[in-house]
Structures are given as C-alpha cells and as structure tokens.
Design a protein around this motif. Structure first.
Motif, PDB file in Angstrom:
ATOM      1  N   THR A  33       0.840  -1.209   0.000  1.00 28.25           N
ATOM      2  CA  THR A  33       0.000   0.000   0.000  1.00 28.25           C
ATOM      3  C   THR A  33       0.868   1.249   0.000  1.00 28.25           C
ATOM      4  O   THR A  33       0.604   2.202  -0.738  1.00 28.25           O
ATOM      5  CB  THR A  33      -0.929  -0.001   1.241  1.00 28.25           C
ATOM      6  OG1 THR A  33      -1.729  -1.173   1.203  1.00 28.25           O
ATOM      7  CG2 THR A  33      -1.810   1.232   1.264  1.00 28.25           C
ATOM      8  N   GLU A  34       1.927   1.219   0.810  1.00 33.38           N
ATOM      9  CA  GLU A  34       2.807   2.394   0.888  1.00 33.38           C
ATOM     10  C   GLU A  34       3.603   2.577  -0.395  1.00 33.38           C
ATOM     11  O   GLU A  34       3.834   3.696  -0.840  1.00 33.38           O
ATOM     12  CB  GLU A  34       3.733   2.249   2.096  1.00 33.38           C
ATOM     13  CG  GLU A  34       4.089   3.530   2.766  1.00 33.38           C
ATOM     14  CD  GLU A  34       2.932   4.460   3.069  1.00 33.38           C
ATOM     15  OE1 GLU A  34       2.986   5.613   2.619  1.00 33.38           O
ATOM     16  OE2 GLU A  34       1.977   4.072   3.754  1.00 33.38           O
TER      17      GLU A  34
ATOM     18  N   THR B   4       2.540   1.771  -3.376  1.00 35.02           N
ATOM     19  CA  THR B   4       1.573   2.330  -4.319  1.00 35.02           C
ATOM     20  C   THR B   4       1.383   3.817  -4.066  1.00 35.02           C
ATOM     21  O   THR B   4       1.345   4.614  -5.002  1.00 35.02           O
ATOM     22  CB  THR B   4       0.217   1.594  -4.207  1.00 35.02           C
ATOM     23  OG1 THR B   4       0.443   0.208  -4.479  1.00 35.02           O
ATOM     24  CG2 THR B   4      -0.809   2.155  -5.167  1.00 35.02           C
ATOM     25  N   ARG B   5       1.278   4.194  -2.794  1.00 34.89           N
ATOM     26  CA  ARG B   5       1.163   5.621  -2.465  1.00 34.89           C
ATOM     27  C   ARG B   5       2.379   6.399  -2.942  1.00 34.89           C
ATOM     28  O   ARG B   5       2.249   7.516  -3.432  1.00 34.89           O
ATOM     29  CB  ARG B   5       1.020   5.815  -0.956  1.00 34.89           C
ATOM     30  CG  ARG B   5      -0.343   5.563  -0.444  1.00 34.89           C
ATOM     31  CD  ARG B   5      -0.457   6.084   0.984  1.00 34.89           C
ATOM     32  NE  ARG B   5      -1.696   5.618   1.522  1.00 34.89           N
ATOM     33  CZ  ARG B   5      -1.805   4.754   2.520  1.00 34.89           C
ATOM     34  NH1 ARG B   5      -0.742   4.279   3.119  1.00 34.89           N
ATOM     35  NH2 ARG B   5      -2.982   4.377   2.937  1.00 34.89           N
TER      36      ARG B   5
ATOM     37  N   LYS C  78       2.137   6.934  -6.638  1.00 31.34           N
ATOM     38  CA  LYS C  78       1.129   7.962  -6.886  1.00 31.34           C
ATOM     39  C   LYS C  78       1.668   9.340  -6.509  1.00 31.34           C
ATOM     40  O   LYS C  78       1.430  10.323  -7.222  1.00 31.34           O
ATOM     41  CB  LYS C  78      -0.155   7.675  -6.098  1.00 31.34           C
ATOM     42  CG  LYS C  78      -0.977   6.533  -6.649  1.00 31.34           C
ATOM     43  CD  LYS C  78      -2.224   6.345  -5.784  1.00 31.34           C
ATOM     44  CE  LYS C  78      -3.165   5.327  -6.327  1.00 31.34           C
ATOM     45  NZ  LYS C  78      -4.385   5.191  -5.500  1.00 31.34           N
ATOM     46  N   PHE C  79       2.384   9.404  -5.372  1.00 31.83           N
ATOM     47  CA  PHE C  79       2.967  10.679  -4.954  1.00 31.83           C
ATOM     48  C   PHE C  79       3.935  11.195  -6.013  1.00 31.83           C
ATOM     49  O   PHE C  79       3.956  12.388  -6.321  1.00 31.83           O
ATOM     50  CB  PHE C  79       3.686  10.520  -3.607  1.00 31.83           C
ATOM     51  CG  PHE C  79       4.212  11.810  -3.056  1.00 31.83           C
ATOM     52  CD1 PHE C  79       3.399  12.643  -2.310  1.00 31.83           C
ATOM     53  CD2 PHE C  79       5.515  12.206  -3.297  1.00 31.83           C
ATOM     54  CE1 PHE C  79       3.867  13.839  -1.800  1.00 31.83           C
ATOM     55  CE2 PHE C  79       6.002  13.404  -2.797  1.00 31.83           C
ATOM     56  CZ  PHE C  79       5.179  14.216  -2.049  1.00 31.83           C
TER      57      PHE C  79
ATOM     58  N   ASN D  21      -3.485  14.764  -3.641  1.00 32.75           N
ATOM     59  CA  ASN D  21      -3.106  13.983  -2.465  1.00 32.75           C
ATOM     60  C   ASN D  21      -4.335  13.585  -1.656  1.00 32.75           C
ATOM     61  O   ASN D  21      -4.489  12.433  -1.274  1.00 32.75           O
ATOM     62  CB  ASN D  21      -2.147  14.782  -1.567  1.00 32.75           C
ATOM     63  CG  ASN D  21      -0.709  14.575  -1.937  1.00 32.75           C
ATOM     64  OD1 ASN D  21      -0.091  13.607  -1.536  1.00 32.75           O
ATOM     65  ND2 ASN D  21      -0.166  15.488  -2.722  1.00 32.75           N
TER      66      ASN D  21
ATOM     67  N   ILE E 297      -4.457   9.971  -3.484  1.00 27.64           N
ATOM     68  CA  ILE E 297      -3.455   9.191  -2.751  1.00 27.64           C
ATOM     69  C   ILE E 297      -3.961   8.780  -1.373  1.00 27.64           C
ATOM     70  O   ILE E 297      -3.751   7.654  -0.933  1.00 27.64           O
ATOM     71  CB  ILE E 297      -2.137   9.980  -2.617  1.00 27.64           C
ATOM     72  CG1 ILE E 297      -1.571  10.269  -4.004  1.00 27.64           C
ATOM     73  CG2 ILE E 297      -1.132   9.203  -1.774  1.00 27.64           C
ATOM     74  CD1 ILE E 297      -0.347  11.155  -3.999  1.00 27.64           C
ATOM     75  N   TYR E 298      -4.612   9.681  -0.671  1.00 30.01           N
ATOM     76  CA  TYR E 298      -5.052   9.413   0.701  1.00 30.01           C
ATOM     77  C   TYR E 298      -6.562   9.601   0.849  1.00 30.01           C
ATOM     78  O   TYR E 298      -7.019  10.340   1.721  1.00 30.01           O
ATOM     79  CB  TYR E 298      -4.335  10.345   1.684  1.00 30.01           C
ATOM     80  CG  TYR E 298      -2.836  10.232   1.643  1.00 30.01           C
ATOM     81  CD1 TYR E 298      -2.196   9.131   2.190  1.00 30.01           C
ATOM     82  CD2 TYR E 298      -2.060  11.226   1.056  1.00 30.01           C
ATOM     83  CE1 TYR E 298      -0.822   9.016   2.162  1.00 30.01           C
ATOM     84  CE2 TYR E 298      -0.682  11.127   1.024  1.00 30.01           C
ATOM     85  CZ  TYR E 298      -0.068  10.020   1.582  1.00 30.01           C
ATOM     86  OH  TYR E 298       1.293   9.918   1.543  1.00 30.01           O
TER      87      TYR E 298
ATOM     88  N   ARG F 202       3.598  13.459   4.662  1.00 31.47           N
ATOM     89  CA  ARG F 202       3.249  12.061   4.947  1.00 31.47           C
ATOM     90  C   ARG F 202       3.127  11.824   6.447  1.00 31.47           C
ATOM     91  O   ARG F 202       2.226  11.141   6.907  1.00 31.47           O
ATOM     92  CB  ARG F 202       4.304  11.124   4.331  1.00 31.47           C
ATOM     93  CG  ARG F 202       4.071   9.650   4.650  1.00 31.47           C
ATOM     94  CD  ARG F 202       2.723   9.190   4.094  1.00 31.47           C
ATOM     95  NE  ARG F 202       2.442   7.826   4.455  1.00 31.47           N
ATOM     96  CZ  ARG F 202       1.706   7.474   5.507  1.00 31.47           C
ATOM     97  NH1 ARG F 202       1.188   8.379   6.307  1.00 31.47           N
ATOM     98  NH2 ARG F 202       1.481   6.205   5.745  1.00 31.47           N
TER      99      ARG F 202
END
Length: 163
Positions: free
Chosen positions: A8-9, A11-12, A15-16, A60, A64-65, A145
């Motif tokens: 998951t991180e 992937t984030r 995306k970031f 974001n 992303i979140y 983050r």
C-alpha cells in the motif's frame, strides 16, 4: 510506514511521484508564463509554486489518501500549506542565488546562446527551478506524509499482522 515491505505504501509513493510530476508541469508552465509576461523570478516562482500546491493538495487528498478524509479538509489544507510555505522559503532562497551560478556555468560548457532560440537566462532560470523542486520534494514528501496525512497510519493494520 515502510515503502519497501508495505505494498500500500509503495503504491502511495508511486502515486505521490505522479502527483509530483503533475505539480512540476503546473509549476514550470505557470513559472514560464509569468516570466514571459515580465514578472520577476522570485514572484513568478512563488505564484507558480502556490498554484502547484493547490493542485497537489487536491490530488493527495482525493487520490493518494482518500481514506484520510476523516480529518476536516481545511485542517489538512492548512497543514499542507504551512509545510509547503517552509518549502517555498527554501525554494525562494535557492532561486535567489542559483540562477547566477547557472548563468556562469552554462557558457563554460561550450554552449552558444541563443540555443534552440532561447537565451541563457531562460536555461539558467529553468535549471534553477528544477534544482529547487528536487530539494523541496524531500521536505514536502516526508513532512506531509508524517503530519498532514498521518491519520492513515492509525487506520492501517501493521505489516506484521497482514501476513
């Protein structure tokens, strides 16, 4: 948060990086537009930076979140802006002295100006913005983050429990 072991991180992070590319395109585009119409490098850099910050916050928060929207948007936006204002101070400082360095360096590399129809100042300004973006990227990523979107950590299961 472990980018290496947590899918998951990772992937984030990807995306970031994509949001960063988007923000960079927005930033460079507006920066050059403002410089073209005669705005000083510091003001053009500040304005283009502000537009990119809004672009990046929205991406974001919603892409992303999305699970971090429990926190009020204006609280996240305030934190995001404050962190990015520190980045702006760093960036403005860089843009105050680096263009002169590039202006002196580029001719020493044997490049004749105008090059591809652009004068030396165009390249010095753009290389300076690129250096500033690269440096500020690290400040913005880790600060946002761990502070702006930190509630994501509270919602996730630790990596050890995912196995």
């Amino acid at each position: 948060m472990n980018i290496i072991t947590n899918k998951t991180e990772r992937t984030r992070f990807v995306k970031f990086a994509l949001v960063g590319v988007s923000g960079t395109i927005v930033d460079f585009g507006f920066f050059n537009l403002f410089r073209f119409i005669g705005i000083s490098i510091q003001i053009a850099g500040g304005l283009s930076f502000a537009i990119a910050v809004v672009n990046n916050f929205l991406l974001n928060r919603y892409w992303i979140y999305p699970e971090a929207r429990e926190k009020k948007w204006y609280k996240q936006f305030t934190a995001f802006v404050l962190i990015n204002l520190v980045g702006l101070v760093i960036r403005t400082g860089i843009l105050s002295f680096i263009p002169n360095w590039f202006t002196n360096l580029l001719p020493k590399l044997g490049i004749q100006f105008p090059f591809l129809g652009f004068e030396l100042g165009f390249y010095a300004d753009n290389f300076s913005v690129a250096v500033a973006i690269f440096i500020v990227l690290f400040w913005n990523y880790f600060s946002n983050r761990y502070y702006t979107f930190n509630e994501v950590d509270k919602l996730e299961t630790p990596v050890e429990e995912q196995a």
